[in-house]
Structure formats: structure tokens, C-alpha cells
Scaffold this active site. Structure first.
Site, PDB file in Angstrom:
ATOM      1  N   GLU A  77      -2.146  17.875  -2.725  1.00  0.00           N
ATOM      2  CA  GLU A  77      -1.788  17.090  -1.541  1.00  0.00           C
ATOM      3  C   GLU A  77      -0.575  17.704  -0.838  1.00  0.00           C
ATOM      4  OE1 GLU A  77      -0.853  12.450  -0.416  1.00  0.00           O
ATOM      5  OE2 GLU A  77       0.274  13.394  -2.052  1.00  0.00           O
ATOM      6  N   TRP A  99      -6.808  10.238  -0.105  1.00  0.00           N
ATOM      7  CA  TRP A  99      -6.742   9.825   1.291  1.00  0.00           C
ATOM      8  C   TRP A  99      -8.091   9.347   1.827  1.00  0.00           C
ATOM      9  CZ3 TRP A  99      -2.785   8.901   4.494  1.00  0.00           C
ATOM     10  CH2 TRP A  99      -1.515   9.386   4.127  1.00  0.00           C
ATOM     11  N   TYR A 141       1.838  13.029   8.006  1.00  0.00           N
ATOM     12  CA  TYR A 141       2.777  13.913   7.324  1.00  0.00           C
ATOM     13  C   TYR A 141       2.823  15.379   7.771  1.00  0.00           C
ATOM     14  CZ  TYR A 141       3.247   9.957   4.172  1.00  0.00           C
ATOM     15  OH  TYR A 141       3.481   8.703   3.666  1.00  0.00           O
ATOM     16  N   ARG A 183      24.801  19.661   7.308  1.00  0.00           N
ATOM     17  CA  ARG A 183      24.344  18.310   6.969  1.00  0.00           C
ATOM     18  C   ARG A 183      23.086  17.949   7.743  1.00  0.00           C
ATOM     19  NH1 ARG A 183      30.015  18.023   7.335  1.00  0.00           N
ATOM     20  NH2 ARG A 183      29.901  17.345   9.521  1.00  0.00           N
ATOM     21  N   CYS A 203       5.105   6.811   4.520  1.00  0.00           N
ATOM     22  CA  CYS A 203       5.900   6.024   3.568  1.00  0.00           C
ATOM     23  C   CYS A 203       7.096   6.860   3.114  1.00  0.00           C
ATOM     24  CB  CYS A 203       5.051   5.607   2.386  1.00  0.00           C
ATOM     25  SG  CYS A 203       3.710   4.481   2.821  1.00  0.00           S
ATOM     26  N   ARG A 223      10.353   4.467   2.909  1.00  0.00           N
ATOM     27  CA  ARG A 223      10.471   3.119   3.488  1.00  0.00           C
ATOM     28  C   ARG A 223       9.674   2.089   2.704  1.00  0.00           C
ATOM     29  NH1 ARG A 223       5.895   1.273   5.838  1.00  0.00           N
ATOM     30  NH2 ARG A 223       4.292   2.847   6.166  1.00  0.00           N
ATOM     31  N   SER A 224       8.559   2.521   2.103  1.00  0.00           N
ATOM     32  CA  SER A 224       7.661   1.618   1.400  1.00  0.00           C
ATOM     33  C   SER A 224       7.101   2.345   0.190  1.00  0.00           C
ATOM     34  CB  SER A 224       6.520   1.179   2.328  1.00  0.00           C
ATOM     35  OG  SER A 224       5.541   0.436   1.634  1.00  0.00           O
ATOM     36  N   ASP A 226       4.667   1.779  -3.302  1.00  0.00           N
ATOM     37  CA  ASP A 226       3.811   1.106  -4.282  1.00  0.00           C
ATOM     38  C   ASP A 226       4.212   1.665  -5.645  1.00  0.00           C
ATOM     39  OD1 ASP A 226       1.810   0.358  -6.021  1.00  0.00           O
ATOM     40  OD2 ASP A 226       0.160   1.064  -4.782  1.00  0.00           O
ATOM     41  N   LEU A 265       5.297  -4.155  -6.129  1.00  0.00           N
ATOM     42  CA  LEU A 265       4.124  -4.143  -6.995  1.00  0.00           C
ATOM     43  C   LEU A 265       3.115  -5.126  -6.418  1.00  0.00           C
ATOM     44  CD1 LEU A 265       5.979  -4.271 -10.416  1.00  0.00           C
ATOM     45  CD2 LEU A 265       4.489  -2.396  -9.673  1.00  0.00           C
TER      46      LEU A 265
END
Length: 321
Positions: A77, A99, A141, A183, A203, A223-224, A226, A265
Site C-alpha cells: 500500500e 481499498w 493519499y 521545520r 486519516c 485525525r481518525s 480505527d 474502537l
């Protein structure tokens, strides 16, 4: 459905193996997380703003041992992301189906054809026109990583045309080599203008690299997450991207720093949670490179050699689409 909290003592989280931090986070989410209805309609328990760090020294890699993680699938991936491709055809051809559910769901909704997943994937591989129509995920992505869109004036008032895409990966590599103290070593996936065109907004969205004492570290803001299914791949990919960037820049790997926003979860993962929290982590995985390609875009799956990985059995759980 009400699920009873697990009673496994949290004191084991103080054990030295890095994976205890993951298991402790899983336990805290399951027993203390805010329960809410989510986008999928399944429901989650969630905590906000969590961090896990992993030292990549000596070739160590963050593979979970309390269940089998298919690291080759996660690696394929990541290599696919680096191509900038957004169609699942190349993944399906390698047997990577992580996917497939999103295009399959769209196909079923729009055609009314309740095609089996395996048949859909097979048709994606065998039928180029079908893949072009149904296999694309939108500008997810890899598209943002290596071809972030730009626009320039078309010479007429109010009109713009597509300009040359920005290859963020190439830019960061060059910056790491010529200005390591910067930076601004950032790869960003959250293109606000194109979110609605994506099958799933990113994500794992922001990667920032940092050089200190000849070592390259990377912090990922996700951000998210699972935690039951996605984290294992996300943590591996973060570490692998850090390693290949370091490999290309003649730097030693430093730390992989994972930072989760909404870490959750799913409520239908009770069996997964209970089984995984009944297990204890053991052993450490290490990775070495079989060769150093001329470019970060030239790595192949055969270039990564993992040793010392002896996980416990896989734990199946449904994916929320």
C-alpha cells in the site's frame, strides 16, 4: 448492544514491551471512551489526543505481536501511495484488497448489482475499462503526496488552468539533504479543495520529519484512527516511510511518533478487543533493506526483509465503510 468492560489489570501496561502502550490505549478506549454514533452508523467508543512513540534504532519495527499484521500488504500500500496512483487495480492485482470496499460499495449503490467482493476485484483486474469506471478512489493519499494540484492564470480574466503538480516527497527529501534543520519537512494529505472528490478523506494526514544528531524521526498526525484494525498498518507505514526517507538521505532512523486525534474502537469489535487484551506481547521485529534503490520511488516489496516476527494468530473483524 451493551458490552461489559474488560477486567484485565492495567498494571501490565508498565511492562517494557512497546506494545503494552497500544494495549493500554485499547483498554482505556473500551472502558472509558465516549460512546457515539459515527459516520458508518455502527457506533464507536472514542478518546481524543493520544500518542505512541517507537524507537527505530537497530532496525526495530513496530509490528504488533498480539495478532498477526500482514506487513507485506501494508508495504505494498505504501509503495502504491508513492506512485501517485489512485485506482485500486494495481493493488487488486497484487492481492491487496484493503481499498476495495469503497469502490465496491459505490458500484453496488449505483448499479443495484450485489456483486461478490471477489468477483468485483477480479473484474477490476481483468477489465481495464471497468477498472477505469469503478476502481478509482479520487485524489487520495498518493495523489496529494506526489502530485498536489496547482493552478495558474489562463490569461483570461477569472479563468485558471491546471499547473504543474507538486511532488511533496521529492521536495522533503531535497530539503532534508540540503537544510536538515528546517521545520518545514512536511508531507500533507489534507487538501481541503479536493476532500469531496475522495472516496475517503485522509486519516493519516500530516507527516513531519525532524533531523537530530544524524537521526531522522517522523511525527504523524492522524485525525481518525480505527485502533482495532487500522492502527497496525498506520504504525508500520509511518515507520517504513521514516526508514526509506532515512535510507535515501544517509541518515540513521530515529523515532516514529504517532499522534491520534479521534482514536476509536467500533462497537462491533467487542470480540477483537476481548481476544487481543487476553494476549501478551512478546518478541521484536526487525527490518533490513536488501538494496538501496536510486530513488525513493524505485523500492520493491523484495527490498524489505523482516526478521524476528513471531506473532500470535490473526484476529478477524469487520471493516466499517
Amino acid at each position: 448492544m451493551t458490552i461489559e468492560p474488560l477486567s484485565r489489570p492495567a498494571a501490565t501496561a508498565r511492562a517494557p514491551h512497546w506494545e503494552w502502550r497500544y494495549l493500554d490505549l485499547m483498554r482505556r478506549i473500551w472502558t472509558q471512551g465516549d460512546e457515539r454514533v459515527d459516520r458508518t452508523g455502527i457506533g464507536t467508543r472514542s478518546l481524543f489526543g493520544e500518542t505512541i512513540r517507537f524507537d527505530l534504532s537497530g532496525g526495530a519495527m513496530p509490528l504488533l505481536t498480539t495478532k498477526r499484521v500482514y506487513w507485506k500488504t501494508a508495504t505494498r500500500e505504501l509503495l502504491w501511495f508513492l506512485t501517485g496512483d489512485t485506482n485500486i487495480r494495481a493493488l487488486c492485482a497484487q492481492g491487496v484488497e484493503i481499498w476495495t470496499d469503497w469502490p465496491l460499495d459505490r458500484y453496488r449503490r449505483e448499479t443495484g448489482d450485489d456483486i461478490a467482493r471477489a468477483d468485483f476485484s477480479r473484474r477490476i483486474v481483468e477489465d481495464e475499462a471497468f477498472a477505469e469506471q469503478w476502481g478509482d478512489l479520487g485524489p487520495v493519499y498518493g495523489k496529494q503526496w506526489v502530485d498536489w494540484p496547482t493552478y495558474e492564470s489562463a490569461g483570461e480574466e477569472g479563468l485558471f488552468r491546471r499547473g504543474p503538480g507538486v511532488n511533496q516527497v521529492t521536495q522533503v527529501l531535497q530539503s532534508l539533504k540540503t537544510n536538515p534543520g528546517s521545520r518545514r519537512h512536511i508531507i500533507e494529505g489534507w487538501n481541503v479543495a479536493e476532500l469531496d472528490a475522495m472516496a475517503l478523506p485522509p486519516c493519516h494526514k500530516t507527516y513531519q520529519f525532524h533531523v537530530a544528531n544524524g537521526r531522522l524521526s517522523c511525527a504523524l498526525y492522524q485525525r481518525s484512527c480505527d485502533l482495532g484494525l487500522g492502527f497496525a498498518f498506520n504504525m508500520w507505514s509511518l515507520a517504513l516511510l521514516t526508514r526509506v526517507m532515512a535510507h535515501q538521505c544517509d541518515l540513521e532512523p530515529g523515532e516514529a511518533v504517532w499522534m491520534g486525534g479521534d482514536v476509536h474502537l467500533y462497537l462491533n469489535h467487542a470480540a477483537l478487543v476481548e481476544e487481543q487484551l487476553s494476549r501478551e506481547p512478546a518478541g521484536e521485529a526487525h527490518m533490513r533493506f536488501g538494496r538501496r534503490p536510486a530513488s525513493i520511488f524505485d523500492y520493491r516489496i523484495e527490498d524489505f526483509e523482516v526478521s524476528g516476527y513471531a506473532p500470535q494468530t490473526h484476529i478477524a473483524a469487520p471493516v466499517a465503510v
